[in-house]
Scaffold this motif. Structure first.
Motif, PDB file in Angstrom:
ATOM      1  N   GLY A 185      63.813  80.325  50.599  1.00 43.08           N
ATOM      2  CA  GLY A 185      63.896  78.878  50.425  1.00 43.08           C
ATOM      3  C   GLY A 185      63.067  78.438  49.234  1.00 43.08           C
ATOM      4  N   ASN A 186      63.554  77.422  48.502  1.00 39.74           N
ATOM      5  CA  ASN A 186      62.827  76.914  47.336  1.00 39.74           C
ATOM      6  C   ASN A 186      63.177  75.438  47.141  1.00 39.74           C
ATOM      7  OD1 ASN A 186      61.163  77.388  44.855  1.00 39.74           O
ATOM      8  ND2 ASN A 186      63.069  76.735  43.890  1.00 39.74           N
ATOM      9  N   ARG A 187      62.149  74.567  47.152  1.00 42.56           N
ATOM     10  CA  ARG A 187      62.365  73.132  46.975  1.00 42.56           C
ATOM     11  C   ARG A 187      61.386  72.613  45.921  1.00 42.56           C
ATOM     12  NH1 ARG A 187      63.126  71.058  53.227  1.00 42.56           N
ATOM     13  NH2 ARG A 187      65.001  72.264  53.652  1.00 42.56           N
ATOM     14  N   PRO A 188      61.908  72.087  44.809  1.00 41.19           N
ATOM     15  CA  PRO A 188      61.026  71.580  43.751  1.00 41.19           C
ATOM     16  C   PRO A 188      60.653  70.108  43.972  1.00 41.19           C
ATOM     17  CG  PRO A 188      63.292  71.579  42.990  1.00 41.19           C
ATOM     18  CD  PRO A 188      63.314  72.115  44.404  1.00 41.19           C
ATOM     19  N   ASN A 189      59.475  69.737  43.444  1.00 42.17           N
ATOM     20  CA  ASN A 189      59.030  68.348  43.380  1.00 42.17           C
ATOM     21  C   ASN A 189      59.093  67.649  44.742  1.00 42.17           C
ATOM     22  OD1 ASN A 189      57.969  66.156  41.995  1.00 42.17           O
ATOM     23  ND2 ASN A 189      59.991  65.301  41.547  1.00 42.17           N
ATOM     24  N   VAL A 190      58.450  68.226  45.747  1.00 42.28           N
ATOM     25  CA  VAL A 190      58.392  67.622  47.077  1.00 42.28           C
ATOM     26  C   VAL A 190      56.937  67.260  47.391  1.00 42.28           C
ATOM     27  CG1 VAL A 190      60.398  68.875  47.930  1.00 42.28           C
ATOM     28  CG2 VAL A 190      58.137  69.884  48.181  1.00 42.28           C
ATOM     29  N   TYR A 210      33.700  66.313  56.195  1.00 37.12           N
ATOM     30  CA  TYR A 210      34.838  67.228  56.205  1.00 37.12           C
ATOM     31  C   TYR A 210      35.187  67.658  54.781  1.00 37.12           C
ATOM     32  CZ  TYR A 210      35.295  64.719  60.629  1.00 37.12           C
ATOM     33  OH  TYR A 210      35.044  64.142  61.837  1.00 37.12           O
ATOM     34  N   ARG A 211      35.827  68.812  54.739  1.00 34.81           N
ATOM     35  CA  ARG A 211      36.404  69.273  53.480  1.00 34.81           C
ATOM     36  C   ARG A 211      37.855  68.822  53.442  1.00 34.81           C
ATOM     37  NH1 ARG A 211      34.164  75.194  51.640  1.00 34.81           N
ATOM     38  NH2 ARG A 211      31.946  74.658  51.712  1.00 34.81           N
ATOM     39  N   SER A 212      38.262  68.300  52.312  1.00 35.55           N
ATOM     40  CA  SER A 212      39.596  67.716  52.216  1.00 35.55           C
ATOM     41  C   SER A 212      40.295  68.206  50.953  1.00 35.55           C
ATOM     42  CB  SER A 212      39.509  66.191  52.210  1.00 35.55           C
ATOM     43  OG  SER A 212      38.757  65.746  51.084  1.00 35.55           O
ATOM     44  N   ALA A 213      41.601  67.938  50.900  1.00 37.69           N
ATOM     45  CA  ALA A 213      42.420  68.271  49.729  1.00 37.69           C
ATOM     46  C   ALA A 213      43.388  67.134  49.509  1.00 37.69           C
ATOM     47  CB  ALA A 213      43.162  69.588  49.948  1.00 37.69           C
ATOM     48  N   LEU A 214      43.767  66.936  48.251  1.00 39.72           N
ATOM     49  CA  LEU A 214      44.662  65.846  47.897  1.00 39.72           C
ATOM     50  C   LEU A 214      46.105  66.168  48.273  1.00 39.72           C
ATOM     51  CD1 LEU A 214      43.341  64.813  44.365  1.00 39.72           C
ATOM     52  CD2 LEU A 214      43.059  63.550  46.513  1.00 39.72           C
ATOM     53  N   VAL A 215      46.815  65.144  48.716  1.00 39.54           N
ATOM     54  CA  VAL A 215      48.260  65.258  48.896  1.00 39.54           C
ATOM     55  C   VAL A 215      48.899  65.142  47.512  1.00 39.54           C
ATOM     56  CG1 VAL A 215      50.299  64.278  49.988  1.00 39.54           C
ATOM     57  CG2 VAL A 215      48.102  64.241  51.182  1.00 39.54           C
ATOM     58  N   ASP A 216      49.707  66.138  47.137  1.00 41.09           N
ATOM     59  CA  ASP A 216      50.328  66.104  45.813  1.00 41.09           C
ATOM     60  C   ASP A 216      51.803  66.444  45.936  1.00 41.09           C
ATOM     61  OD1 ASP A 216      50.334  68.775  46.382  1.00 41.09           O
ATOM     62  OD2 ASP A 216      49.345  69.425  44.540  1.00 41.09           O
ATOM     63  N   SER A 217      52.465  66.545  44.803  1.00 40.66           N
ATOM     64  CA  SER A 217      53.876  66.935  44.767  1.00 40.66           C
ATOM     65  C   SER A 217      54.012  68.191  43.926  1.00 40.66           C
ATOM     66  CB  SER A 217      54.739  65.814  44.194  1.00 40.66           C
ATOM     67  OG  SER A 217      54.337  65.517  42.863  1.00 40.66           O
ATOM     68  N   GLY A 218      54.959  69.044  44.305  1.00 39.87           N
ATOM     69  CA  GLY A 218      55.167  70.299  43.594  1.00 39.87           C
ATOM     70  C   GLY A 218      56.270  71.107  44.253  1.00 39.87           C
ATOM     71  N   THR A 219      56.361  72.351  43.852  1.00 38.15           N
ATOM     72  CA  THR A 219      57.404  73.257  44.352  1.00 38.15           C
ATOM     73  C   THR A 219      56.864  74.080  45.512  1.00 38.15           C
ATOM     74  OG1 THR A 219      58.411  73.403  42.167  1.00 38.15           O
ATOM     75  CG2 THR A 219      58.957  75.138  43.736  1.00 38.15           C
ATOM     76  N   THR A 226      52.719  73.098  52.658  1.00 38.61           N
ATOM     77  CA  THR A 226      53.751  72.684  53.616  1.00 38.61           C
ATOM     78  C   THR A 226      54.382  71.396  53.121  1.00 38.61           C
ATOM     79  OG1 THR A 226      52.654  73.731  55.501  1.00 38.61           O
ATOM     80  CG2 THR A 226      54.186  71.950  55.985  1.00 38.61           C
ATOM     81  N   GLU A 227      55.691  71.322  53.189  1.00 30.44           N
ATOM     82  CA  GLU A 227      56.416  70.134  52.748  1.00 30.44           C
ATOM     83  C   GLU A 227      56.295  69.020  53.789  1.00 30.44           C
ATOM     84  OE1 GLU A 227      61.022  68.833  51.650  1.00 30.44           O
ATOM     85  OE2 GLU A 227      60.584  70.748  52.638  1.00 30.44           O
TER      86      GLU A 227
END
Length: 402
Positions: free
Chosen positions: A291-296, A39-48, A377-378
């Motif tokens: 809507g805007n949410r930082p560092n989630v 599978y192709r995957s992506a890392l879970v990270d934090s951001g805006t 997506t948060e």
């Protein structure tokens, strides 16, 4: 002396046994080989995460005045052209005044005649009034004289009104700018006849101020719950594809537009155009920030759409059965996520995603999501942490195996 004695053979066997044991020990200490992921995957990270509503609109001046004519005539002077800056009261064009001057002279002659008739009626009334006092004529004659005097006075007022109208027509033959602005449209030429019999012809369009523009756009009914006056927006136009302009929402209009059972609402945005790069009529691609949410904690939105194929589910069930573990139930089809932009009361939703375990196998995880856009997506809750790998889609090689 013999080459292979019992002692030497025993020693050789001991060395071979020790080497074999050492190799086995080293092999046991080596980390197990992890198979390559299918599978192709992506890392879970934090951001805006910024949630937006997209729409297409047209750039227009804030105030656009249509200048017309109340009278008919032939254009004899044209004093304004496209893109001219004009001041309030400035002459734009003049119609031929010949007919209007003739009408004024005609009405003035009628007024003079009415005044002469009134003087005669006044004299008759005064004479009859004296005769009635001396009982030479009846009071009926005096009443008739009074009536003739009243009619003469009324005719004077009528002629005065006609004169005022004729003068107004002459004044209206000179078309003036009603506001300060820029002429963006002209539909008349020198020598052309203006006909104002039934409808007022539009001769010029004047924009009040091109440094302040507005965007007239329409928004789907599904997105109106997140809109509020004053919300920031960004937009681009085809003329400047590498530049993004700023705007703000000024007005949400309650009148709905229904086209083929699709309901939309008009939204007006204010735009500063101090450089006057934006022109009336340009098409704008608008993004309203709702809507805007930082560092989630966030995951790629594509991970919400990934599902194991039927073949993979069947293979997983067989593997679980062979290992003596209960086969997991086939998950029900998830609610289709259209990645549309949602209002605040819709932000908490449950989804099933898949992450890679230590053996690069797909492991289902239930998460609750918040804000969402086309990229991220948060994650509000669930068995995901920063650094985990979530599956976004299967590799092409993995699909061919099934």
């Amino acid at each position: 002396m013999p080459l292979f004695t019992r002692k030497r053979v025993a020693l050789l066997i001991a060395v071979i046994a020790a080497g074999t044991a050492g190799a086995a020990w080293l092999q046991s200490k080596k980390p197990p080989t992890v198979p390559e992921s299918r599978y192709r995957s992506a890392l879970v990270d934090s951001g805006t995460i910024t949630q937006t509503v997209t729409a297409t609109g047209t750039i227009n001046p804030v105030a656009l005045i249509n200048v017309g004519s109340q009278v008919s005539g032939t254009v004899v002077e044209l004093k304004a052209d496209f893109n001219d800056h004009v001041k309030k009261g400035q002459v734009l064009l003049k119609l031929d005044p010949t007919i209007f001057n003739a009408q004024i002279r005609q009405v003035e002659a009628g007024l003079a005649s009415a005044e002469a008739s009134m003087r005669l009626a006044q004299a008759n009334f005064d004479r009859n009034e004296r005769l009635v006092a001396q009982n030479y004529v009846s009071s009926l004659t005096l009443d008739q004289a009074r009536r003739e005097l009243d009619v003469a006075k009324a005719n004077i007022k009528l002629s005065q009104a006609q004169l005022a109208r004729a003068q107004a027509d002459l004044d209206n033959s000179v078309i003036r700018a009603p506001i300060d602005g820029v002429v963006i449209k002209r539909t008349i030429d020198l020598g052309q006849t203006v006909a104002a019999s039934f409808t007022t012809p539009n001769l010029f369009q004047i924009a009040k101020d091109l440094t302040k523009m507005q965007i007239d756009t329409s928004v789907s009914e599904a997105d109106v719950g997140a809109l509020k006056d004053g919300q920031p927006a960004h937009f681009v136009v085809d003329a400047y594809p590498d530049r993004e302009f700023a705007a703000s929402m000024r007005q949400f209009r309650l009148a709905a537009n229904v086209v083929q059972n699709v309901v939309t609402y008009n939204v007006v945005l204010d735009v500063e155009n101090k450089e006057e790069l934006l022109k009336p009529g340009m098409t704008a691609q608008v993004r309203l920030v709702v809507g805007n949410r930082p560092n989630v904690l966030r995951i790629p939105t594509a991970a919400l759409r990934f599902r194991l194929s039927d073949e993979e589910l069947e293979k997983e069930q067989k593997k679980q059965k062979a290992d003596g573990k209960p086969a997991p139930a086939v998950p029900a089809p998830a609610e289709e996520d259209d990645i549309a932009f949602r209002s605040k009361n819709e932000t908490a939703r449950i989804f099933k995603v898949y992450k890679l375990d230590e053996k690069n196998e797909a492991k289902p995880v239930d998460i609750k999501i918040g804000l969402s856009n086309f990229r991220y997506t948060e994650v509000l809750s669930g068995e995901l942490k920063k650094g985990d790998k979530v599956i976004t889609r299967a590799n092409a090689s993995a699909k061919s195996e099934f």
